[in-house]
Design a protein around this motif. Sequence first.
Motif, PDB file in Angstrom:
ATOM      1  N   LEU A  79       0.867  -1.180   0.000  1.00 45.47           N
ATOM      2  CA  LEU A  79       0.000   0.000   0.000  1.00 45.47           C
ATOM      3  C   LEU A  79       0.901   1.227   0.000  1.00 45.47           C
ATOM      4  N   GLY A 110      -6.387   4.631  -0.266  1.00 50.32           N
ATOM      5  CA  GLY A 110      -5.658   3.378  -0.398  1.00 50.32           C
ATOM      6  C   GLY A 110      -6.087   2.279   0.546  1.00 50.32           C
ATOM      7  N   ALA A 136      -7.193  -1.210  -0.808  1.00 50.35           N
ATOM      8  CA  ALA A 136      -6.442  -2.412  -0.413  1.00 50.35           C
ATOM      9  C   ALA A 136      -7.375  -3.478   0.163  1.00 50.35           C
ATOM     10  N   ASP A 145       1.592  -2.297   4.602  1.00 51.98           N
ATOM     11  CA  ASP A 145       1.230  -0.881   4.640  1.00 51.98           C
ATOM     12  C   ASP A 145       2.483  -0.065   4.945  1.00 51.98           C
TER      13      ASP A 145
END
Length: 189
Positions: free
Chosen positions: A8, A17, A21, A40
């Motif tokens: 991400l 995002g 995701a 992340d």
Amino acid sequence: MLKIGVILGSTRDNRLGGKAARWLMDQAVQRTDLQFELIDLRDYTLPFFNERASNMHVPTQDAEGLRWQKKIAEFDGYVIMAAEYNHGPTAALKNALDYAYVEWVRKPVAFVGYGSVGAARAIEQLRLIAVELQMAPIRSAVHIQGGDFLPILMGQKTFDDLAHLQPLVSTMFDDLAWWTNALKVARER
């Protein structure tokens, strides 16, 4: 099973995002040939790259950079979730890519982009960066464009309303599985 890291690439507080995701990961878990893990960039406090050189030439000194490299090394391939800022990828994503080298080599990467033109310009630049890192960017990608992106950002739609993108996701995962398998076999030789 082949392991795929889903990176991400935006760290903004008000990012889309996270939703994108989750939407992608909901589809990813249905695959029986690939195992996905969300990575992340918010979980890695990488300073701006300030090493003597790439870890291709000199070992990284920064502890967070080493932690990032260790995580990235676990995977056989990647999907990069790319936002587009001013016609390019985010600084956080570019910095994370720069913090590794050895870990990326000869592994495939796919892209899911979101923004006014589905992050097409950012993904184009990321493909060039991936080639320099000796990755194999695959052709199939998913572009979440303005007509879908803006209504989601404004709360008028959800990712559940994007069924028309499902064939693109399936094709991308199919191609990623093929390339991941082929390149893993080749690397192990």
